[in-house]
Design an enzyme around this catalytic site. Sequence first.
Site, mmCIF file in Angstrom:
data_model
loop_
_atom_site.group_PDB
_atom_site.id
_atom_site.type_symbol
_atom_site.label_atom_id
_atom_site.label_comp_id
_atom_site.label_asym_id
_atom_site.label_seq_id
_atom_site.Cartn_x
_atom_site.Cartn_y
_atom_site.Cartn_z
ATOM 1 N N HIS A 189 0.826 -1.213 0.000
ATOM 2 C CA HIS A 189 0.000 0.000 0.000
ATOM 3 C C HIS A 189 0.857 1.259 0.000
ATOM 4 C CE1 HIS A 189 -3.593 -2.424 1.813
ATOM 5 N NE2 HIS A 189 -3.454 -2.596 0.518
ATOM 6 N N GLU A 206 -14.037 -18.370 5.388
ATOM 7 C CA GLU A 206 -12.570 -18.312 5.436
ATOM 8 C C GLU A 206 -12.078 -18.670 6.831
ATOM 9 O OE1 GLU A 206 -9.025 -15.334 3.813
ATOM 10 O OE2 GLU A 206 -11.056 -14.576 4.034
ATOM 11 N N LYS A 229 -9.027 3.158 -2.384
ATOM 12 C CA LYS A 229 -8.434 3.792 -1.215
ATOM 13 C C LYS A 229 -8.345 5.299 -1.408
ATOM 14 C CE LYS A 229 -5.809 -0.429 -0.577
ATOM 15 N NZ LYS A 229 -6.528 -1.050 -1.733
ATOM 16 N N ASP A 261 -5.249 -16.071 -5.138
ATOM 17 C CA ASP A 261 -5.567 -15.130 -4.052
ATOM 18 C C ASP A 261 -4.610 -13.931 -4.110
ATOM 19 O OD1 ASP A 261 -6.846 -14.033 -1.885
ATOM 20 O OD2 ASP A 261 -5.911 -15.333 -0.396
ATOM 21 N N ASP A 262 -3.407 -14.122 -3.614
ATOM 22 C CA ASP A 262 -2.379 -13.068 -3.606
ATOM 23 C C ASP A 262 -1.062 -13.709 -4.048
ATOM 24 O OD1 ASP A 262 -3.842 -10.712 -2.250
ATOM 25 O OD2 ASP A 262 -4.168 -12.353 -0.843
ATOM 26 N N THR A 317 -9.824 -5.056 -6.041
ATOM 27 C CA THR A 317 -9.083 -4.047 -5.290
ATOM 28 C C THR A 317 -10.043 -3.140 -4.541
ATOM 29 O OG1 THR A 317 -7.280 -2.437 -5.402
ATOM 30 C CG2 THR A 317 -8.939 -2.325 -7.147
#
Length: 339
Positions: A68, A203, A103, A278-279, A100
Site C-alpha cells: 500500500h 474463510e 483507497k 488469491d495473492d 481491489t
Amino acid sequence: MLQFLKELPKVELHAHLNGSLGMDSLRDLAERLYGSASEEFSKLCARFIRFDRGSDLDACFEKFAFVHELTSTEEGLRYATELVVRDFARDNVQYVELRTTPKANGNYTRREYLQHVIGAIGEARKTYRDILVKLLPSINRAEPVAVAEETVSLALEFAHSHPDLILGIDFSGNPGKGRFSDFAPILSMAREKGLRLVLHCAEIDNPEEIKEMLDFGMSRCGHGTFLTPTDIAILKSRNVPIECCLTSNVKSGTVPSLEEHHLKRLMDADAPKVICTDDSGVFNTTLTQEFLLAMQTFGLTRDQCVALTLEAVQHSFSSVKEQQDMTTKVKNYIDSLQK
C-alpha cells in the site's frame, strides 16, 4: 507436467491487485519510484513473502501495508497495476478478474483510485494483448459501512461507463473484523442494480456468519475453507463455485496442510470449484504453481486440470462471446499437443 501447465491458457478468478505483485515486479516498481532497488529494499521484499511457522490471517493482512505504501501515489498505483497484468500474462493466464479496494489518501480519492486502476488496465491491454482483464471493486469489511456505500456507488458508476470491465463487487478483508449483516443492505442494493457478488465466505470457522452468507446468496464463494458438507451441497445445488487458493490457505494458517485442503472434499462431492492464487505476490506463487500443487497433492490428471480451467471459464463474469473465445483457446492448445 510443469511445461504443460505453464502453456495451458489459464483463468484466474480470485486475485487481489495489491497482493499480486511478484518479487521482480516489486523491484521494478521500486526502481520506477525511487530510481533503484536497494539491498535493503530487496530484504524487505524477502520478508514480504516469508511466512513463519504459525502465521495466521492477521499476519497476512499486516503484509499489505508494505505494498500500500508503494501504491500510495498515482504513478505507483498505475505502474503496479500494469506489472500485475504483466505477471499474469507471463504465466499464460488468458483471463483475470482483479479485485481491489478503492483507497483514499493525500494523493487521490477513492474515485481517482479506481480511475487510475482503470486507466492502467487500459494501457496494459495495449502491451499484453493475450490477456483479458476485468475489475471487481472490493468492500473491505474492516472499514465503515459508509465507505462500502461509496465503493458500491463508484462501482455502479464505472460499471455504466465501462460495462465490459466492471461486472461485480467483492466482499473481503480480515474475516475477524466487521459483521456481514451490517453490509448486507448495500450488497443487496448492488445486486439489484446488476452487479454480481463474490463473497469471502467461510474463510474462518464462523457458522453463524456462514449461514447468513449462504442465505443471502452469492455468485461465487471465496475460499470456503470451513464449509460443512451441507453447505457444500447448498452451493452445488445453486451452481456456485468455491474459489480454492491452496498456498494462501496453508500459509495463512486456515488449513493445516496441503493434504488437508478442502479442494479434495469439493472434488469428492463433485461441487463447483476453481483453482486460484488469491495473492500470488504475498504467497510467492503462480496459477501454474497452484495447479501443479493440486496435481502433486491430489493426483489431478491433465484432463482434470483442463476441466477445471474450462469450469473457471464458465464461472467467470465474462460475456458469452468471451467465454467462447477462451474455451477455443484451451481446446486449440489441447489439440496442438495431439498433433
